[in-house]
Design an enzyme around this catalytic site. Structure first.
Site, PDB file in Angstrom:
ATOM      1  N   HIS A  89      42.150   7.707 -58.050  1.00 34.46           N
ATOM      2  CA  HIS A  89      41.974   9.249 -57.726  1.00 34.46           C
ATOM      3  C   HIS A  89      43.036   9.561 -56.837  1.00 34.46           C
ATOM      4  CE1 HIS A  89      38.837  12.071 -56.482  1.00 34.46           C
ATOM      5  NE2 HIS A  89      39.713  12.143 -55.412  1.00 34.46           N
ATOM      6  N   GLU A  90      43.582   9.162 -55.934  1.00 32.61           N
ATOM      7  CA  GLU A  90      44.700   9.823 -55.174  1.00 32.61           C
ATOM      8  C   GLU A  90      46.021  10.102 -55.793  1.00 32.61           C
ATOM      9  OE1 GLU A  90      43.591  11.227 -52.762  1.00 32.61           O
ATOM     10  OE2 GLU A  90      41.717  10.260 -52.099  1.00 32.61           O
ATOM     11  N   HIS A  93      39.775  17.831 -58.584  1.00 29.45           N
ATOM     12  CA  HIS A  93      38.349  17.167 -58.586  1.00 29.45           C
ATOM     13  C   HIS A  93      37.704  17.336 -59.949  1.00 29.45           C
ATOM     14  CE1 HIS A  93      37.868  16.203 -53.904  1.00 29.45           C
ATOM     15  NE2 HIS A  93      38.732  15.182 -54.621  1.00 29.45           N
ATOM     16  N   CYS A  94      37.056  16.446 -60.649  1.00 31.71           N
ATOM     17  CA  CYS A  94      36.394  16.771 -61.845  1.00 31.71           C
ATOM     18  C   CYS A  94      34.993  17.494 -61.558  1.00 31.71           C
ATOM     19  CB  CYS A  94      36.512  15.695 -62.566  1.00 31.71           C
ATOM     20  SG  CYS A  94      35.731  15.765 -64.329  1.00 31.71           S
ATOM     21  N   CYS A 103      33.414  11.016 -63.336  1.00 29.83           N
ATOM     22  CA  CYS A 103      34.710  10.790 -63.694  1.00 29.83           C
ATOM     23  C   CYS A 103      35.463  10.175 -62.200  1.00 29.83           C
ATOM     24  CB  CYS A 103      35.266  12.094 -64.032  1.00 29.83           C
ATOM     25  SG  CYS A 103      37.164  12.203 -64.119  1.00 29.83           S
ATOM     26  N   CYS A 105      37.195  10.994 -67.255  1.00 32.49           N
ATOM     27  CA  CYS A 105      36.471  11.679 -68.369  1.00 32.49           C
ATOM     28  C   CYS A 105      37.581  12.059 -69.462  1.00 32.49           C
ATOM     29  CB  CYS A 105      35.577  12.676 -67.556  1.00 32.49           C
ATOM     30  SG  CYS A 105      36.660  14.069 -67.288  1.00 32.49           S
TER      31      CYS A 105
END
Length: 193
Positions: free
Chosen positions: A106-107, A116-117, A122, A141
């Site tokens: 993520h990071e 951010h999705c 996701c 995603c």
């Protein structure tokens, strides 16, 4: 650490290496909170980034905060290609590796320009608690993986197959099934073209 390094290398289809430990600066510690300033640490790492590197991520065991948030699992700076994550709130046992991989991807995704999705479940969804982190998938995603593939230019089928082998090796059966299915779908789409 070696498993996390391998995961990052496979997830982003780029070599990844572990660098030596560094000392934390006292200035990063908020005395009253007992937490470290994640953005200050990431900013320091950004100044140490080698131009040929895709990014630099710090990993530590101390609790982190950022801006007006009580705590953060990690921070990835969008334009500076640097970030930091903390293992402090992950707990022990089997979820530790999966949680570490989720936050790292993520990071690092932020460091490569992913926001951010808001489209699907996701790996780039935000999370503000362990419960949210545990519900968040490890995988990106279709929208976010397309952005990442555009940025990095990897072969998606080869990437998914390599991740599947790794997930089976570390006992992440559900994640292995997911990437195996994605590899099969994409390989099938290639044959039909």
């Amino acid at each position: 650490m070696p498993r996390l390094r391998r995961f990052v290398a496979l997830f982003f289809d780029r070599p990844a290496e572990l660098l030596p430990r560094r000392k934390l600066k006292r200035a990063w510690l908020h005395r009253h909170r007992g937490q470290l300033d994640a953005e200050a640490i990431a900013g320091d790492l950004a100044r140490r980034l080698v131009p040929t590197s895709l990014g630099l991520m710090g990993l530590l065991g101390s609790d982190l905060y950022a801006a007006d948030l009580n705590f953060v699992f990690g921070v990835g700076l969008f334009s500076e290609r640097a970030g930091v994550q903390s293992l402090h709130r992950y707990g022990d046992g089997p979820p530790l590796l999966l949680r570490t991989m989720k936050v790292a991807s993520h990071e690092l995704g932020h460091m490569l320009g992913l926001r951010h999705c808001v489209f699907y479940r996701c790996g780039m969804n935000g999370s503000n608690s362990l419960a949210e982190l545990d519900r968040q998938p490890l995988h990106l995603c279709p929208v976010c993986i397309a952005k990442l593939q555009h940025e990095l230019g990897f072969d998606a089928v080869r990437r998914y197959r390599a991740l599947g082998r790794f997930y089976r090796e570390v006992g992440l059966v559900a994640q292995a099934r997911f990437v195996d299915a994605r590899a099969g779908q994409l390989a099938g789409a290639r044959v039909e073209d």
